[in-house]
Scaffold this active site. Structure first.
Site, PDB file in Angstrom:
ATOM      1  N   LYS A  52      41.257  42.649  45.169  1.00  0.00           N
ATOM      2  CA  LYS A  52      42.737  42.168  45.139  1.00  0.00           C
ATOM      3  C   LYS A  52      43.608  43.026  46.002  1.00  0.00           C
ATOM      4  CE  LYS A  52      41.953  39.986  40.751  1.00  0.00           C
ATOM      5  NZ  LYS A  52      42.308  39.722  39.281  1.00  0.00           N
ATOM      6  N   GLN A  96      44.853  42.710  34.641  1.00  0.00           N
ATOM      7  CA  GLN A  96      43.609  42.470  34.604  1.00  0.00           C
ATOM      8  C   GLN A  96      42.922  42.257  33.327  1.00  0.00           C
ATOM      9  OE1 GLN A  96      42.038  41.747  37.598  1.00  0.00           O
ATOM     10  NE2 GLN A  96      40.120  41.299  36.474  1.00  0.00           N
ATOM     11  N   ASP A 119      48.478  34.963  38.138  1.00  0.00           N
ATOM     12  CA  ASP A 119      47.401  34.471  37.694  1.00  0.00           C
ATOM     13  C   ASP A 119      47.697  33.077  36.933  1.00  0.00           C
ATOM     14  OD1 ASP A 119      45.208  36.068  37.959  1.00  0.00           O
ATOM     15  OD2 ASP A 119      45.850  37.496  36.107  1.00  0.00           O
TER      16      ASP A 119
HETATM   17  N1  GUN Z   1      39.507  38.749  34.433  1.00  0.00           N
HETATM   18  C1  GUN Z   1      38.548  37.743  35.104  1.00  0.00           C
HETATM   19  N2  GUN Z   1      39.182  36.709  35.935  1.00  0.00           N
HETATM   20  C2  GUN Z   1      40.501  37.148  36.006  1.00  0.00           C
HETATM   21  C3  GUN Z   1      41.546  36.789  36.708  1.00  0.00           C
HETATM   22  O1  GUN Z   1      41.656  35.762  37.322  1.00  0.00           O
HETATM   23  N3  GUN Z   1      42.538  37.341  36.427  1.00  0.00           N
HETATM   24  C4  GUN Z   1      42.810  38.348  35.705  1.00  0.00           C
HETATM   25  N4  GUN Z   1      44.018  39.075  35.241  1.00  0.00           N
HETATM   26  N5  GUN Z   1      41.818  38.916  34.973  1.00  0.00           N
HETATM   27  C5  GUN Z   1      40.533  38.376  35.101  1.00  0.00           C
END
Ligand code: GUN
Length: 291
Positions: A52, A96, A119
């Site tokens: 990211k 996350q 998100d």
């Molecule tokens: N863990 C797995 N997929 C995601 C996501 O799209 N966002 C976040 N914050 N954690 C994740």
């Protein structure tokens, strides 16, 4: 059979985001800024957060990571969320997942300012999505919708079968596919671990979205000719290669692809679109397009 090239579509969109970001910076405004909170040292989470950050930097965004130890208290994590909610220099942020078992992820997500929730996991954004109002949409479902749109795939009146009911993919993509919009206007069936006679249902799918995290679960005998297949799975399976493993989707590409009209490969299908959709959400949050 046409391969849906998510990598190519994602590159095109990233170029456009980079162009818009350069315009923002040229006009002496601050660059869009994503912050990520990473708790503990889970290797998969480390790698997702690193991707990211890399994607942000590649389009000219600012990115920062707040690292907290595995044994951080829920209160300390909530305080970090409050800090980012109040930091005007951060336009969007995410926590996350997964979090360590002593922390309730729902309490943490509910604490995020919905306008910064890139998100799209906050109940306000989930609710707005369900009501068909503008919202920050979770990245993977948003990426799937973009792929269907870019490839001009007809969805209206079609039967879309979604495998999986997670908050991150299955549930929101079901809402989007049934919404009065294009892409959308589908008749949607959601299948999950308790569904009986699953193959009977998947064989009725005009569009099949597989998001259950089980390697090669969908086999050729489970689909009809002409089906559009969107494979969300990213599974690591051991093999005899040098690396000792290979990545595979939730769909058995070898037996399903000959019957499909369109299919996403793994890797290079949905994955790259997820990151790009996060970048689009950061731009939306930056511009205050979602309240
Ligand atoms: N863990 C797995 N997929 C995601 C996501 O799209 N966002 C976040 N914050 N954690 C994740």
């Amino acid at each position: 059979m046409e391969l849906i090239d998510g990598k190519k579509v994602a590159e095109e969109i990233k170029k456009e985001i980079a162009r818009q970001t350069a315009e923002i910076i040229d006009s002496e405004k601050p660059a869009p800024h994503l912050a990520a909170i990473l708790v503990g040292n889970d290797p998969a989470s480390e790698s997702y957060v690193a991707s990211k950050e890399k994607a942000c930097r590649a389009v000219g965004f600012t990115s920062s990571v707040y690292r907290l130890p595995e044994n951080v208290t829920e209160q300390q994590l909530l305080e970090t969320v409050d800090f980012l909610n109040n930091d005007d220099e951060v336009h969007g942020f995410l926590v996350q997942l997964p979090l360590p078992p002593h922390i309730d992820p729902n309490r943490v997500i509910e604490r995020i300012n919905p306008a910064k929730d890139v998100d799209g996991f906050h109940p306000v954004n989930v609710g707005r999505l369900a009501l068909g109002l503008p919202s920050l949409v979770p990245a993977t479902p948003a990426g799937i919708m973009l792929l269907l749109e870019k490839y001009g795939i007809e969805t209206e009146g079609k039967h879309c079968v979604v495998l999986g009911r997670s908050n991150i993919v299955g549930a929101p993509v079901s809402v989007l596919m049934s919404r009065k919009a294009n892409p959308g206007n589908c008749t949607v069936t959601i299948c999950h671990s308790k569904t009986e006679n699953i193959a009977e249902i998947t064989r009725q799918a005009d569009i099949l979205i597989a998001a259950i995290g089980q390697p090669e679960f969908v086999t050729g005998d489970m689909v009809k000719n002409g089906v559009v297949v969107i494979d969300v799975g990213i599974n690591r399976v051991e093999d005899s290669s040098e690396k000792g493993y290979r990545m595979t989707g939730d769909v058995d590409f070898k037996t399903v692809s000959p019957k499909a009209s369109y299919i996403t490969p793994v890797p290079g299908g949905v994955g790259p679109m997820t990151i790009v959709s996060l970048l689009l959400n950061i731009l939306k949050a930056y511009r205050g397009e979602v309240k």
